[in-house]
Design an enzyme around this catalytic site. Structure first.
Site, PDB file in Angstrom:
ATOM      1  N   ASP A  31       6.686   6.610  16.229  1.00 51.02           N
ATOM      2  CA  ASP A  31       5.058   6.346  16.437  1.00 51.02           C
ATOM      3  C   ASP A  31       4.755   7.800  17.804  1.00 51.02           C
ATOM      4  O   ASP A  31       5.415   8.106  18.608  1.00 51.02           O
ATOM      5  CB  ASP A  31       5.016   5.092  17.588  1.00 51.02           C
ATOM      6  CG  ASP A  31       5.580   3.836  16.767  1.00 51.02           C
ATOM      7  OD1 ASP A  31       4.888   3.869  15.547  1.00 51.02           O
ATOM      8  OD2 ASP A  31       6.253   3.215  17.186  1.00 51.02           O
ATOM      9  N   ASP A  72       7.553  12.549  20.689  1.00 48.75           N
ATOM     10  CA  ASP A  72       6.554  13.019  21.310  1.00 48.75           C
ATOM     11  C   ASP A  72       6.386  12.562  22.716  1.00 48.75           C
ATOM     12  O   ASP A  72       5.602  12.828  23.419  1.00 48.75           O
ATOM     13  CB  ASP A  72       5.276  12.264  20.810  1.00 48.75           C
ATOM     14  CG  ASP A  72       5.310  10.842  20.802  1.00 48.75           C
ATOM     15  OD1 ASP A  72       4.370  10.094  21.551  1.00 48.75           O
ATOM     16  OD2 ASP A  72       6.506  10.325  20.453  1.00 48.75           O
ATOM     17  N   ASP A  95      11.769  10.568  15.975  1.00 51.47           N
ATOM     18  CA  ASP A  95      11.052   9.477  16.508  1.00 51.47           C
ATOM     19  C   ASP A  95       9.817   9.031  15.447  1.00 51.47           C
ATOM     20  O   ASP A  95       9.634  10.016  14.705  1.00 51.47           O
ATOM     21  CB  ASP A  95      10.420   9.699  17.873  1.00 51.47           C
ATOM     22  CG  ASP A  95       9.654   8.474  18.386  1.00 51.47           C
ATOM     23  OD1 ASP A  95      10.083   7.348  18.535  1.00 51.47           O
ATOM     24  OD2 ASP A  95       8.398   8.748  18.786  1.00 51.47           O
TER      25      ASP A  95
END
Length: 230
Positions: A12, A186, A10
């Protein structure tokens, strides 16, 4: 024939401490010479909705595609270069670069799967040395300008599974035949892809995890790493 080892990242909050899409809108509003106060407010509404699990990805992508179409593409390319050099690249940590570099050196095929549209995410992936990007792709007009539309589907939530499956098919691969699969994220919003990875005996690495993902990681016994201070 050697089997593929695949590492999916991922963007961001995982490889970057900031949301590149939000930063892009704020930078564009500041430097475009156009009054974008309403667009900035809407951008933060999307971010607030995302954080509480009430995110409308269709409206979000329509918003981003429409903004691109308001400006000449060559102007946006110039603005983007400044944006990346001033805002994004300085925020890339040596830890994040080192992680990606180590996976590449270990023979992994590197893929970025992100909800941030390709015009912004692709050059960031290039900075990391990630060759393959799964992201919503803006559609160009025959004249090479942004049309306000996008190609194909989104790359968010459960759609990340479809985009990853499409990628593997394009490489003549199937997920069940991979030598190894690892996913760095995250956010609990990536739970569909997390479950997909686990289904095929892959590994999940909770990377700078949000509270819900950290709790789940502790219950499941996943690795937890921090690439930057929040």
């Amino acid at each position: 024939m050697q089997k593929m080892k695949l590492a999916v990242f991922d963007l961001d909050g995982t490889l970057l401490s900031v949301d590149a899409g939000v930063q892009w809108i704020e930078y564009l509003a500041k430097h475009s010479g156009v009054d974008m106060r309403a667009e900035v407010i809407q951008c933060h509404r999307f971010l607030a909705d995302y954080r509480v699990g009430n995110f409308d990805v269709e409206a979000f992508m329509a918003y981003h595609m429409t903004i691109l179409s308001r400006f000449p593409r060559q102007f946006l390319l110039w603005i983007r270069e400044n944006f990346l050099n001033e805002i994004i690249f300085p925020k890339i940590t040596s830890s994040a670069l080192g992680l990606v570099s180590a996976m590449k050196a270990d023979g992994y095929t590197l893929v970025m799967a992100t909800g941030t549209q390709r015009f912004i995410s692709e050059p960031i992936a290039e900075r990391f040395g990630i060759e393959h990007v799964l992201a919503t792709t803006p559609l160009l007009t025959p004249e090479g300008e942004f049309s306000g539309q996008h190609l194909g589907d989104y790359c968010y939530g459960a759609s990340k599974i479809d985009r990853l499956s499409d990628f593997l098919t394009s490489k003549g691969e199937q997920v069940e035949n991979l030598e190894h699969l690892v996913f760095y994220t995250d956010s609990i919003t990536d739970l569909p892809l997390i479950q997909f990875v686990e289904k095929f005996n892959g590994h999940v690495v909770a990377t700078n995890p949000d509270p819900r993902l950290k709790e789940l990681a502790e219950k499941r016994g996943w690795s937890v790493i921090e690439l930057f201070a929040r």
